[in-house]
Design an enzyme around this catalytic site. Structure first.
Site, PDB file in Angstrom:
ATOM      1  N   TRP A 364       0.828  -1.206   0.000  1.00  0.00           N
ATOM      2  CA  TRP A 364       0.000   0.000   0.000  1.00  0.00           C
ATOM      3  C   TRP A 364       0.859   1.252   0.000  1.00  0.00           C
ATOM      4  CZ3 TRP A 364      -1.957   2.820   4.800  1.00  0.00           C
ATOM      5  CH2 TRP A 364      -1.036   2.713   5.853  1.00  0.00           C
ATOM      6  N   ASP A 365       2.138   1.103   0.299  1.00  0.00           N
ATOM      7  CA  ASP A 365       3.048   2.241   0.333  1.00  0.00           C
ATOM      8  C   ASP A 365       2.936   3.084  -0.939  1.00  0.00           C
ATOM      9  OD1 ASP A 365       3.791   0.223   2.120  1.00  0.00           O
ATOM     10  OD2 ASP A 365       5.869   0.888   2.202  1.00  0.00           O
ATOM     11  N   GLU A 495       0.574  -2.528  12.667  1.00  0.00           N
ATOM     12  CA  GLU A 495       0.788  -3.976  12.683  1.00  0.00           C
ATOM     13  C   GLU A 495       1.095  -4.528  14.070  1.00  0.00           C
ATOM     14  OE1 GLU A 495       3.739  -4.512   9.694  1.00  0.00           O
ATOM     15  OE2 GLU A 495       2.336  -4.191   8.046  1.00  0.00           O
ATOM     16  N   LYS A 601       2.804   0.538  16.288  1.00  0.00           N
ATOM     17  CA  LYS A 601       4.028   0.542  15.493  1.00  0.00           C
ATOM     18  C   LYS A 601       4.133   1.820  14.672  1.00  0.00           C
ATOM     19  CE  LYS A 601       6.275  -1.997  11.694  1.00  0.00           C
ATOM     20  NZ  LYS A 601       6.120  -3.075  10.688  1.00  0.00           N
ATOM     21  N   GLN A 602       2.992   2.330  14.234  1.00  0.00           N
ATOM     22  CA  GLN A 602       2.972   3.463  13.313  1.00  0.00           C
ATOM     23  C   GLN A 602       1.614   4.160  13.390  1.00  0.00           C
ATOM     24  OE1 GLN A 602       3.238   0.155  10.468  1.00  0.00           O
ATOM     25  NE2 GLN A 602       2.311   1.574   9.010  1.00  0.00           N
TER      26      GLN A 602
END
Length: 770
Positions: A364-365, A495, A601-602
């Protein structure tokens, strides 16, 4: 055409703190979207005496690697996909008297390297010492052509310093599965390699190869020609060795200070089905030969450099007052342009074409973090990247069917060929939000370019099929006494939380996806498109209802958007008390320990605040930011740029700058200590977004385009161009005003801090204070 060369566009070895050879292999790579070449030790080849990770990568040229499971259940991918590491085109074999770099260990020392981003040329010097202490300088220039996607050029200069004697130069590539000599315990580094076969194509007058893969059944043709830049004698000769391998060689007598140059142009073919590659090898080879016949290294370099000049004209970001950040952002943009597939059949690997990290797969980046840069500056490339998703739509529909759904498309989380390659489905296939991410990107592209043809013939079908997925995977249910549409058992962007119910990000993106399907079904209702795609009124009504009733978890006591349903019940992990050596956490904690905690994580819910700025009060943004930032580790390189954007919008100026600075320095300063495995392509694009969506404060919602700038104090101004609605605008943003200049197009209206302005061909420049 005169090619500009400025120190501000150069990356000198002396200016880099990190001199680790593997790090330098990544930083000084060259690529063009079709090929990528790491900047390896040129004497390494497959010699085990040299430590390095060289290789040629071709975007989309991959092989399968069988996945081994302790327990394999239905629907698990049988195969991983891994980009192939072909032979290193930088490799050269040098004999000095009776010493041979292929069998004797020559000491190779980096003396100087310089990447000129305005031309795409890497210039470097090595000091090479033989076991008998004969020393020579080896100067190399190399580039990957932007004017001819199949062409790679390299030039060698050999200069003896302390001896007179016979030298033989041999340019031969008689191996294909490039060996590397490094190991990593990092689960994010894919150590698998594809298996290939190399067959020399004889009697062609220059070294030519057919390279085929064992399991994916792909084939490519490669060939290269030699030329001499200076002395006509002695000639460099084409030859066949005792093993019937073909190459070039030249023997000559050298004196101290003398210089001999050798140049080679490679023509690296497109990917074909194996049967076609074998059957039509002669035709493909003849076509490839046309790219490099009757030309030279310098001529091809100049042609490529002109394309780079055009790129920088439209895509450069100029920052006055912050030279380190300026260098980093240009490096990021340079790498983005080198990494983007341009054939509609490939996308942007997570590591670009600089390594086989993440297997060279697409995530998806591309759509969320990298595509915005191309949409606003290089929309032709953006369209080709989206066309990759269209060409793999059938695979996505097959995967949805295999998964057990009656309708819809289920795009792979990790893939090269369109099919799922992620063996760890909890943080892979379960990230269903990729379906809506792609739809979001299509809408962003259409909104900014007004490309009606793309929307009509390609984009709407993807939007429709991904919307159908949500209607299949989600369902109507009663929550807190009210009827809602819910999407359970998903993994959001974070994640460290897997298989949750009603992930806020996923539900908002799915809601947007559904509303797009409704909007464009209505737009095309008077055409034959609904009939072709089997769209019914009942289906669209149900999509509208699902969107309207989408469940979005919210904590009314804290006034924050909940990352997912019941997220507030999880205990917080005390991040501040964890030793820094334990980060990233995924390398040191069992996944379940992370899944059961409030730790990110993000950016996850914060992604929604970034992607959908309208409709949020500043108070809501602050509440979300203050809640999630303390529990976010930023173990993902995608995270800090997003937090920077939201911090800028809520006037947390120092935090915005600090997060942005760390994001933009990810690779050039090696902040994650793993750039040696390849660039972080998503982070490169996210850093650009940090400037445009964060500090420039740009919002484009189709009806109008607006800016709310808030520059860091250390910046005097920034300049960049954007393409909007068939116009190209130059923005110059100072601390107290914004200048907007129409560079091409019919003009348009926009607003700066709610002050409406308009630029036209008659009045191309406007100034707005802020």
């Amino acid at each position: 055409m005169r090619i500009e060369q400025s120190p501000e566009f150069q990356i000198h070895l002396q200016n880099l703190k990190n001199k680790d050879p593997l790090f330098l292999e990544t930083i000084y790579n060259v690529g063009n979207g079709h090929i990528g070449v790491r900047d390896s030790n040129p004497l390494q080849g497959n010699n085990p005496d040299y430590i390095g990770s060289p290789g040629l990568f071709i975007n989309g040229f991959f092989d399968y690697s069988a996945v081994s499971y302790g327990e394999k259940y239905s629907g698990y991918p049988d195969n991983d996909q891994v980009i192939n590491r072909l032979f290193d085109p930088r490799f050269i074999r040098i004999k000095v008297e009776d010493e041979d770099s292929a069998t004797d260990h020559f000491q190779v020392e980096n003396i100087d390297k310089n990447l000129d981003m305005q031309t795409g040329l890497v210039h470097e010097m090595f000091s090479v010492t033989t076991p008998e202490n004969r020393n020579f300088n080896l100067v190399i220039e190399s580039f990957a052509s932007l004017s001819k996607q199949n062409v790679y050029g390299i030039k060698y200069s050999i200069i003896p310093t302390n001896f007179e004697g016979d030298i033989e130069v041999i340019k031969m590539h008689d191996y294909i599965n490039q060996a590397t000599h490094q190991q990593s315990e990092d689960v994010r580094v894919n150590q698998d390699v594809g298996q290939m076969q190399l067959d020399f194509i004889p009697d062609y007058g220059q070294p030519s190869y057919l390279v085929t893969t064992f399991r994916s059944q792909q084939g490519i043709i490669l060939t290269y020609q030699a030329g001499e830049a200076t002395n006509a004698n002695p000639k460099i000769a084409y030859f066949e060795d005792e093993n019937h391998h073909y190459g070039y060689r030249s023997r000559y007598h050298a004196k101290p200070g003398s210089q001999k140059e050798f140049e080679f142009l490679f023509s690296i073919g497109n990917i074909h089905p194996l049967v076609n590659a074998r059957m039509y090898a002669d035709q493909y080879l003849a076509s490839l030969d046309n790219f490099i016949r009757n030309t030279s290294f310098n001529a091809e370099l100049m042609a490529s450099a002109q394309v780079w000049q055009t790129f920088w004209l439209h895509s450069d970001v100029k920052i006055d007052g912050d030279p380190v950040i300026q260098s980093c952002i240009r490096f990021n943009l340079f790498e983005l342009n080198q990494s983007a597939g341009r054939d509609e059949l490939t996308s942007i690997p997570a590591k670009g074409l600089t390594g086989n990290g993440y297997g060279g797969q697409f995530f998806w980046d591309t759509e969320i973090f990298m595509l915005p840069f191309f949409i606003y500056t290089e929309p032709t490339i953006a369209k080709k990247l989206l066309m990759y998703r269209y060409h793999t739509l059938q695979m996505a529909k097959e995967q949805a069917s295999d998964f057990g759904l009656d309708k819809g498309a289920m795009y792979a989380w990790r893939t090269i060929n369109g099919y799922e390659a992620s063996a760890y489905w909890l943080a892979g296939m379960a990230q269903f939000h990729i379906n809506a991410d792609i739809a979001f990107a299509i809408e962003q592209y259409y909104t900014i370019t007004n490309d009606e043809d793309f929307l009509k013939n390609y984009g709407f079908e993807i939007i429709l099929e991904t919307a159908r997925f949500w209607m299949q995977y989600g369902n109507f249910a009663e929550v807190d006494g009210e009827r809602h549409f819910v999407i359970n058992r998903v993994t959001g962007p974070d994640e460290y939380s897997a298989l949750v119910d009603n992930n806020y990000y996923t539900n908002v993106l799915a809601q947007f996806n559904l509303r797009l399907a409704v909007k464009y079904a209505d737009k095309f209702s008077d055409t034959d498109i609904p009939v072709q795609l089997n769209v019914t009124g009942e289906e669209i009504e149900e999509m509208q209802e699902a969107a309207d009733l989408m469940y979005l978890p919210y904590d009314k006591e804290k006034n924050v958007k909940l990352q997912f349903q019941n997220f507030e019940q999880l205990p917080k992990m005390d991040i501040a008390s964890i030793d820094q050596s334990m980060f990233p956490l995924l390398l040191h904690y069992h996944p379940l320990m992370l899944y059961r905690s409030q730790v990110n994580k993000q950016a996850d819910t914060i992604m929604v605040d970034y992607m959908f700025p309208l409709g949020n009060t500043k108070a809501q943004l602050k509440a979300d930011y203050d809640f999630y930032e303390p529990i976010t580790t930023h173990d993902s390189s995608l995270s800090k740029a997003i937090y920077s954007i939201v911090a800028a919008r809520i006037d947390r100026d120092q935090q915005a700058y600090d997060f942005f600075a760390q994001a933009v320095k990810t690779d050039l300063v090696d902040l994650h200590h793993n750039t040696k495995n390849g660039i972080h392509a998503g982070s490169l694009g996210a850093a650009w977004s940090g400037i445009v969506y964060g500090f420039a404060g740009i919002v484009n919602n189709a009806d109008h385009f607006s800016l709310e700038p808030h520059l860091p104090e250390v910046w005097n101004c920034i300049k960049f161009r954007l393409r909007l609605h068939h116009n190209e605008l130059l923005f110059t943003i100072y601390q107290d005003q914004v200048e907007v200049e129409l560079m091409s197009g019919k003009g348009m209206a926009l607003s700066v801090y709610n002050k409406k302005i308009k630029v036209t061909p008659e009045d191309p420049k406007e100034v707005a204070p802020h």
